[in-house]
Design a protein around this motif. Structure first.
Motif, PDB file in Angstrom:
ATOM      1  N   GLY A 124       0.723  -1.261   0.000  1.00 57.98           N
ATOM      2  CA  GLY A 124       0.000   0.000   0.000  1.00 57.98           C
ATOM      3  C   GLY A 124       0.755   1.317   0.000  1.00 57.98           C
ATOM      4  N   PRO A 125       2.058   1.367   0.301  1.00 62.76           N
ATOM      5  CA  PRO A 125       2.707   2.679   0.293  1.00 62.76           C
ATOM      6  C   PRO A 125       2.532   3.449  -1.025  1.00 62.76           C
ATOM      7  CG  PRO A 125       4.075   1.157   1.485  1.00 62.76           C
ATOM      8  CD  PRO A 125       2.930   0.341   0.904  1.00 62.76           C
ATOM      9  N   GLU A 126       2.486   2.732  -2.165  1.00 57.63           N
ATOM     10  CA  GLU A 126       2.327   3.448  -3.441  1.00 57.63           C
ATOM     11  C   GLU A 126       0.957   4.137  -3.544  1.00 57.63           C
ATOM     12  OE1 GLU A 126       4.036   1.962  -7.343  1.00 57.63           O
ATOM     13  OE2 GLU A 126       1.909   1.618  -7.703  1.00 57.63           O
ATOM     14  N   PRO A 127      -0.172   3.417  -3.385  1.00 51.51           N
ATOM     15  CA  PRO A 127      -1.457   4.133  -3.500  1.00 51.51           C
ATOM     16  C   PRO A 127      -1.677   5.174  -2.406  1.00 51.51           C
ATOM     17  CG  PRO A 127      -1.799   1.843  -2.834  1.00 51.51           C
ATOM     18  CD  PRO A 127      -0.368   1.961  -3.267  1.00 51.51           C
ATOM     19  N   TRP A 128      -1.161   4.921  -1.195  1.00 51.56           N
ATOM     20  CA  TRP A 128      -1.341   5.926  -0.145  1.00 51.56           C
ATOM     21  C   TRP A 128      -0.467   7.155  -0.436  1.00 51.56           C
ATOM     22  CZ3 TRP A 128      -5.513   5.910   2.640  1.00 51.56           C
ATOM     23  CH2 TRP A 128      -6.115   4.716   3.029  1.00 51.56           C
ATOM     24  N   ALA A 161      -2.759  -3.423   2.685  1.00 50.76           N
ATOM     25  CA  ALA A 161      -2.869  -2.091   2.079  1.00 50.76           C
ATOM     26  C   ALA A 161      -4.190  -1.437   2.474  1.00 50.76           C
ATOM     27  CB  ALA A 161      -2.768  -2.214   0.562  1.00 50.76           C
ATOM     28  N   THR A 162      -5.252  -2.230   2.524  1.00 49.46           N
ATOM     29  CA  THR A 162      -6.576  -1.705   2.845  1.00 49.46           C
ATOM     30  C   THR A 162      -6.614  -1.180   4.288  1.00 49.46           C
ATOM     31  OG1 THR A 162      -7.487  -3.404   1.402  1.00 49.46           O
ATOM     32  CG2 THR A 162      -9.050  -2.272   2.815  1.00 49.46           C
ATOM     33  N   GLU A 163      -5.945  -1.905   5.198  1.00 46.71           N
ATOM     34  CA  GLU A 163      -5.902  -1.442   6.597  1.00 46.71           C
ATOM     35  C   GLU A 163      -5.275  -0.062   6.691  1.00 46.71           C
ATOM     36  OE1 GLU A 163      -3.810  -4.129   9.192  1.00 46.71           O
ATOM     37  OE2 GLU A 163      -5.068  -5.791   8.544  1.00 46.71           O
ATOM     38  N   GLY A 164      -4.224   0.168   5.922  1.00 50.92           N
ATOM     39  CA  GLY A 164      -3.557   1.473   5.946  1.00 50.92           C
ATOM     40  C   GLY A 164      -2.883   1.768   7.276  1.00 50.92           C
ATOM     41  N   VAL A 165      -2.316   0.737   7.878  1.00 45.73           N
ATOM     42  CA  VAL A 165      -1.627   0.898   9.173  1.00 45.73           C
ATOM     43  C   VAL A 165      -0.162   0.503   8.975  1.00 45.73           C
ATOM     44  CG1 VAL A 165      -1.509   0.115  11.574  1.00 45.73           C
ATOM     45  CG2 VAL A 165      -3.739   0.371  10.451  1.00 45.73           C
ATOM     46  N   ASP A 190       1.629   2.537  16.150  1.00 47.84           N
ATOM     47  CA  ASP A 190       1.697   2.550  14.689  1.00 47.84           C
ATOM     48  C   ASP A 190       1.012   3.810  14.148  1.00 47.84           C
ATOM     49  OD1 ASP A 190       3.014   0.121  14.536  1.00 47.84           O
ATOM     50  OD2 ASP A 190       1.153  -1.045  14.409  1.00 47.84           O
ATOM     51  N   TYR A 191       1.101   3.968  12.836  1.00 56.04           N
ATOM     52  CA  TYR A 191       0.463   5.106  12.170  1.00 56.04           C
ATOM     53  C   TYR A 191      -0.652   4.571  11.270  1.00 56.04           C
ATOM     54  CZ  TYR A 191       4.331   8.125  13.557  1.00 56.04           C
ATOM     55  OH  TYR A 191       5.234   8.850  14.274  1.00 56.04           O
ATOM     56  N   ARG A 192      -1.798   5.237  11.327  1.00 58.73           N
ATOM     57  CA  ARG A 192      -2.942   4.787  10.531  1.00 58.73           C
ATOM     58  C   ARG A 192      -3.501   5.963   9.744  1.00 58.73           C
ATOM     59  NH1 ARG A 192      -8.468   4.957  10.929  1.00 58.73           N
ATOM     60  NH2 ARG A 192      -9.536   3.124  10.097  1.00 58.73           N
ATOM     61  N   PHE A 193      -3.775   5.742   8.422  1.00 52.41           N
ATOM     62  CA  PHE A 193      -4.416   6.801   7.631  1.00 52.41           C
ATOM     63  C   PHE A 193      -5.814   7.037   8.163  1.00 52.41           C
ATOM     64  CE2 PHE A 193      -0.963   5.716   4.855  1.00 52.41           C
ATOM     65  CZ  PHE A 193      -0.545   6.981   4.466  1.00 52.41           C
ATOM     66  N   THR A 194      -6.179   8.312   8.265  1.00 56.51           N
ATOM     67  CA  THR A 194      -7.478   8.649   8.857  1.00 56.51           C
ATOM     68  C   THR A 194      -8.089   9.860   8.137  1.00 56.51           C
ATOM     69  OG1 THR A 194      -8.561   9.141  10.963  1.00 56.51           O
ATOM     70  CG2 THR A 194      -6.454  10.206  10.609  1.00 56.51           C
ATOM     71  N   GLY A 195      -9.387  10.003   8.259  1.00 58.13           N
ATOM     72  CA  GLY A 195     -10.068  11.165   7.684  1.00 58.13           C
ATOM     73  C   GLY A 195     -10.441  10.954   6.221  1.00 58.13           C
TER      74      GLY A 195
END
Ligand code: SAM
Length: 280
Positions: A124-128, A161-165, A190-195
């Motif tokens: 997931g680093p690429e799509p994020w 990738a879907t978790e985004g953590v 950890d770090y999680r994508f949010t918003g």
């Protein structure tokens, strides 16, 4: 009595290697040259041991049986590398943010679709990274019909990738201000994508060498560090199909060691060593 916990190299025959090659080609279009025989042994014997199957032959019979469908994911996983990182090839994200997304904004604000594809997204680093670049150039993107399709053949990496953590070392490549803007800390640190950014990527399992149930075309496609596994004809066929999925004037980003050999025939013009533009 035979020790089922070990798989000696002497039990790994050329026929076993040929069978793994055949499976990799049929299931994923992956080409394993003869030089990979030892690598295949070291990667796959781990799975043979973990499942306590005792021999390569038993493992290969299992993986090709209906009961071994899930294990096929692990085999493909063992035969490829999922190495990736945030903002890998930073120039691609600069180009996306400064050239591609600004060209999309007025169309998308007028109600049209905006689409970008990360075509072998791994964990997931690429799509994020694409999503952060999009949100920076177009802060209200998530309130419009703007999506980043993120696909990979491997269901395990797509789930991650879907978790985004991500762990603290994984996110070192993300600027501090963007971490603060797009991520939150989890209780375990950890770090999680949010918003709103979470609404941009749509994750799917997809084999690039099979049919694509994908509608519409894309303003940009990232297909990086995956064609290294394919033979020349598989690669050329894929470049042509990706070019067909680009909007006129859209861009294809490839890995730093990759080149689109058939750019002219595919209707692509090389605008930087690893960036191609679809002709109008
Ligand atoms: C090295 S990673 C590249 C990740 C990302 N694109 C990057 O450049 O950082 C290669 C990915 O390609 C995926 N892959 C291998 N064969 C594939 C196929 N036939 N279709 C789709 N994805 C595939 C693997 O599962 C792996 O996640």
């Amino acid at each position: 009595m035979k020790d089922h916990m070990t798989v000696s190299e002497s039990e790994y025959t050329d026929a076993d290697f040929q069978k793994v090659r055949q499976i990799a080609r049929e299931k994923a279009g992956i080409h394993l040259p003869a030089t990979k025989k030892a690598l295949v042994y070291s990667r796959v014997s781990r799975r043979v041991r973990e499942l306590d199957l005792g021999s390569f032959q038993a493992y290969l019979s299992f993986v090709t049986s209906p009961a071994g469908e899930d294990e096929m994911q692990n085999l493909i996983f063992a035969l490829t590398t999922n190495v990736t990182s945030f903002f890998r090839e930073k120039s691609h994200f600069d180009h996306l943010e400064s050239i591609v997304v600004p060209q999309m904004i007025s169309r998308v604000r007028a109600g049209k679709r905006g689409r970008i594809w990360s075509a072998a997204c791994s964990t997931g680093p690429e799509p994020w990274s694409i999503a952060m670049s999009v949100m920076t150039a177009f802060p209200d993107a998530a309130t419009h019909d703007f999506r980043i399709l993120a696909t990979d053949i491997n269901a395990h990496v797509v789930a991650r990738a879907t978790e985004g953590v991500y762990g603290a070392e994984d996110v070192e490549g993300i600027p501090t201000a963007w971490k603060a803007q797009f991520m939150e800390r989890t209780p375990s640190g950890d770090y999680r994508f949010t918003g709103p950014i979470r609404r941009l990527p749509a994750f799917r399992v997809l084999n690039l060498n099979a049919s694509w149930p994908i509608q519409g075309s894309f303003s940009a496609i990232f297909c990086r560090n995956v064609v290294i596994y394919f033979d020349d004809s598989t690669r050329e066929h894929l470049w042509q199909r990706l070019a067909d999925k680009l909007d006129p004037g859209g861009f294809l980003y490839v890995g730093h060691s990759e080149r689109v050999s058939c750019a002219n025939q595919c209707g692509l013009t090389q605008v930087a060593p690893t960036i191609y533009r679809k002709d109008h």
